[in-house]
Design a protein around this motif. Structure first.
Motif, mmCIF file in Angstrom:
data_model
loop_
_atom_site.group_PDB
_atom_site.id
_atom_site.type_symbol
_atom_site.label_atom_id
_atom_site.label_comp_id
_atom_site.label_asym_id
_atom_site.label_seq_id
_atom_site.Cartn_x
_atom_site.Cartn_y
_atom_site.Cartn_z
ATOM 1 N N UNK A 249 -7.076 -91.336 -62.415
ATOM 2 C CA UNK A 249 -6.261 -90.517 -63.313
ATOM 3 C C UNK A 249 -5.601 -89.325 -62.645
ATOM 4 N N UNK A 250 -5.936 -89.064 -61.383
ATOM 5 C CA UNK A 250 -5.327 -87.947 -60.655
ATOM 6 C C UNK A 250 -4.313 -88.523 -59.675
ATOM 7 N N UNK A 251 -3.063 -88.134 -59.840
ATOM 8 C CA UNK A 251 -2.006 -88.600 -58.953
ATOM 9 C C UNK A 251 -1.420 -87.446 -58.159
ATOM 10 N N UNK A 252 -0.436 -87.774 -57.357
ATOM 11 C CA UNK A 252 0.169 -86.750 -56.501
ATOM 12 C C UNK A 252 0.828 -85.631 -57.307
ATOM 13 N N UNK A 253 1.373 -85.959 -58.476
ATOM 14 C CA UNK A 253 2.019 -84.940 -59.300
ATOM 15 C C UNK A 253 1.018 -83.865 -59.734
ATOM 16 N N UNK B 164 -17.518 -86.403 -57.799
ATOM 17 C CA UNK B 164 -18.250 -85.475 -56.923
ATOM 18 C C UNK B 164 -19.722 -85.825 -56.875
ATOM 19 N N UNK B 165 -20.298 -86.189 -58.019
ATOM 20 C CA UNK B 165 -21.714 -86.545 -58.063
ATOM 21 C C UNK B 165 -21.987 -87.873 -57.346
ATOM 22 N N UNK B 166 -21.045 -88.809 -57.424
ATOM 23 C CA UNK B 166 -21.235 -90.123 -56.815
ATOM 24 C C UNK B 166 -20.955 -90.123 -55.310
ATOM 25 N N UNK B 167 -20.007 -89.305 -54.867
ATOM 26 C CA UNK B 167 -19.573 -89.344 -53.468
ATOM 27 C C UNK B 167 -19.910 -88.095 -52.671
ATOM 28 N N UNK B 168 -20.529 -87.139 -53.277
ATOM 29 C CA UNK B 168 -20.832 -85.886 -52.589
ATOM 30 C C UNK B 168 -19.657 -84.934 -52.678
ATOM 31 N N UNK B 169 -19.785 -83.781 -52.036
ATOM 32 C CA UNK B 169 -18.730 -82.768 -52.136
ATOM 33 C C UNK B 169 -17.411 -83.266 -51.544
ATOM 34 N N UNK B 170 -16.326 -82.746 -52.096
ATOM 35 C CA UNK B 170 -15.008 -83.068 -51.579
ATOM 36 C C UNK B 170 -14.885 -82.495 -50.164
ATOM 37 N N UNK B 171 -14.346 -83.280 -49.252
ATOM 38 C CA UNK B 171 -14.149 -82.796 -47.887
ATOM 39 C C UNK B 171 -12.726 -82.283 -47.675
ATOM 40 N N UNK B 172 -11.817 -82.648 -48.574
ATOM 41 C CA UNK B 172 -10.444 -82.118 -48.534
ATOM 42 C C UNK B 172 -9.875 -82.145 -49.948
ATOM 43 N N UNK B 173 -8.890 -81.317 -50.175
ATOM 44 C CA UNK B 173 -8.237 -81.264 -51.481
ATOM 45 C C UNK B 173 -7.546 -82.597 -51.766
ATOM 46 N N UNK B 174 -7.023 -83.244 -50.721
ATOM 47 C CA UNK B 174 -6.342 -84.524 -50.899
ATOM 48 C C UNK B 174 -7.274 -85.627 -51.388
ATOM 49 N N UNK B 175 -8.560 -85.466 -51.189
ATOM 50 C CA UNK B 175 -9.529 -86.451 -51.665
ATOM 51 C C UNK B 175 -9.526 -86.537 -53.189
ATOM 52 N N UNK B 176 -8.993 -85.531 -53.828
ATOM 53 C CA UNK B 176 -8.885 -85.533 -55.291
ATOM 54 C C UNK B 176 -8.057 -86.723 -55.772
ATOM 55 N N UNK B 177 -7.188 -87.248 -54.920
ATOM 56 C CA UNK B 177 -6.370 -88.418 -55.277
ATOM 57 C C UNK B 177 -7.221 -89.671 -55.483
ATOM 58 N N UNK B 178 -8.444 -89.661 -55.004
ATOM 59 C CA UNK B 178 -9.344 -90.802 -55.173
ATOM 60 C C UNK B 178 -9.932 -90.861 -56.585
ATOM 61 N N UNK B 179 -9.837 -89.771 -57.321
ATOM 62 C CA UNK B 179 -10.370 -89.703 -58.681
ATOM 63 C C UNK B 179 -9.404 -90.429 -59.611
#
Length: 102
Positions: free
Chosen positions: A86-90, A69-84
């Motif tokens: 260690x975070x997968x679809x599960x 979040x600090x490097x890329x700015x605020x999340x624009x969608x919940x699905x963007x969390x997949x870019x982090x």
């Protein structure tokens, strides 16, 4: 002796029925309602909140979310969390209903 035995048996049976009847008439307790939790805002939540409220998120993944979040700015969608890392679809699917962006 036979009369005493019959009376004792009758008394025991009647006592048993009155106890069962009393227990059956007791009103049932209302089920305990689960406390509703507020959605977790991906753009403002601190690491402690992420760990406490989200399934499958420990301290390292919570820190990775904050760093992303600090490097890329605020999340624009919940699905963007997949870019982090260690975070997968599960993990996303387990927590999707709890996540918000505002």
């Amino acid at each position: 002796m036979t009369k005493s035995f019959i009376y004792a048996t009758l008394l025991a049976l009647l006592t048993g029925f009155s106890v069962v009847g009393h227990a059956a008439s007791k009103p049932a307790e209302a089920p305990v309602a689960m406390a509703a939790t507020a959605p977790v805002n991906l753009n403002t939540a601190d690491a402690e909140t992420l760990v406490r409220e989200l399934k499958g998120i420990g301290a390292a993944k919570a820190q990775a979310i904050i760093e992303y979040r600090e490097a890329h700015g605020p999340f624009s969608s919940v699905d963007e969390l997949l870019e982090v890392k260690g975070i997968g679809t599960s993990i996303l699917d387990k927590n999707r209903a709890k996540l918000s962006l505002n």
